[in-house]
Design a protein around this motif. Structure first.
Motif, PDB file in Angstrom:
ATOM      1  N   ASP A 137       9.206 -59.822  91.562  1.00 12.84           N
ATOM      2  CA  ASP A 137       7.827 -60.266  91.788  1.00 12.84           C
ATOM      3  C   ASP A 137       7.168 -58.869  92.558  1.00 12.84           C
ATOM      4  O   ASP A 137       6.800 -58.858  93.399  1.00 12.84           O
ATOM      5  N   LEU A 138       7.208 -57.808  91.559  1.00 12.85           N
ATOM      6  CA  LEU A 138       6.466 -56.658  92.011  1.00 12.85           C
ATOM      7  C   LEU A 138       4.838 -56.649  91.748  1.00 12.85           C
ATOM      8  O   LEU A 138       4.564 -57.097  90.912  1.00 12.85           O
ATOM      9  N   SER A 139       4.432 -55.634  92.504  1.00 10.24           N
ATOM     10  CA  SER A 139       2.870 -55.677  92.443  1.00 10.24           C
ATOM     11  C   SER A 139       2.439 -54.957  91.292  1.00 10.24           C
ATOM     12  O   SER A 139       3.457 -54.100  90.709  1.00 10.24           O
ATOM     13  N   PRO A 140       1.259 -54.922  90.943  1.00  6.69           N
ATOM     14  CA  PRO A 140       0.934 -53.984  89.831  1.00  6.69           C
ATOM     15  C   PRO A 140       1.066 -52.358  89.866  1.00  6.69           C
ATOM     16  O   PRO A 140       1.382 -51.582  89.135  1.00  6.69           O
ATOM     17  N   THR A 141       0.768 -52.052  91.161  1.00  6.62           N
ATOM     18  CA  THR A 141       1.159 -50.581  91.564  1.00  6.62           C
ATOM     19  C   THR A 141       2.544 -50.263  91.554  1.00  6.62           C
ATOM     20  O   THR A 141       2.895 -49.381  91.035  1.00  6.62           O
TER      21      THR A 141
END
Length: 181
Positions: A137-141
C-alpha cells in the motif's frame, strides 16, 4: 529462452559446489514468490530467501523490533557481519546444494555469496515497484523511489556479471538442476 542454455552449461561446474546460484533482482520482482512456488517441487536443493537471515541476525544482536531504518552505522555494520556469519554457517553445515534468492547489497555493504552462477530476475524495476506497492500500500512517491532503487539494483547486479533471466527460465533451470543432481 535463449539465455537458459548458457546457465545450464555451468551445471557441471557447480555440481559439486554447496551454493549452486544466487538469484537477485529489485524489490517486488518475484524472488520470494519463486522460492515459494519451487520449494514444494524441489526436494534435493535448498531454496533460501536471504531475508530469513535478517531476523536471525537481529535476534543474535538483541535488536529485534528495532526499525532497520533507524539503525546507526555501527548497528548496520554489526548486522551485516552477523548476517554474513549466519549465511556462512548455513552453507558450511548444509547437506544439500543451495540456491539463494534476495538482495546482497544493503546500505553499501555486500553479502558475499560463494557462487559463479549469478542470475538477475529480469522483471523490470517499474513492474517490480508497482507490484511491491500493491502489496505494501505504497504512495506514488514511494513507488517512484522504488523504481529508482530498482534501476540502481539492476545496474549494480549487471555490473557484477549477473545474467538476466525470466522467472519462467529460472523455474525451468531449477527443475532441470534438481532432476540432474
Amino acid at each position: 529462452m535463449r539465455r537458459a542454455p548458457r546457465i545450464l552449461e555451468k551445471l557441471n561446474y557447480v555440481r559439486g559446489e554447496k551454493v549452486l546460484a544466487h538469484v537477485g533482482g529489485p524489490s517486488g520482482s518475484g524472488k520470494t514468490e519463486l522460492v515459494n512456488v519451487l520449494t514444494p517441487k524441489v526436494k534435493n536443493i535448498r531454496l533460501i530467501d536471504l531475508d530469513m537471515f535478517d531476523d536471525e541476525a537481529e535476534i543474535e544482536l538483541g535488536m529485534s523490533g528495532v526499525d532497520k531504518n533507524s539503525y546507526t552505522d555501527a548497528q548496520l555494520a554489526a548486522h551485516h557481519r552477523m548476517k554474513q556469519r549466519l549465511i556462512n554457517n548455513f552453507i558450511r553445515l548444509g547437506s544439500k546444494p543451495i540456491i539463494f534468492f534476495g538482495h546482497i547489497e544493503e546500505a553499501g555493504r555486500v553479502i558475499k555469496i560463494p557462487t559463479s552462477v549469478r542470475i538477475l530476475l529480469s522483471t523490470s524495476p517499474r513492474s517490480s515497484a508497482v507490484r511491491r506497492g500493491k502489496h505494501k500500500d505504497l504512495s506514488p512517491t514511494e513507488i517512484k523511489e522504488l523504481i529508482e532503487i530498482g534501476d540502481e539494483d539492476v545496474k549494480y547486479l549487471k555490473g557484477l556479471g549477473y545474467i538476466p533471466m525470466s522467472s519462467r527460465e529460472i523455474y525451468s533451470m531449477v527443475l532441470s538442476w534438481s532432476k540432474s543432481l
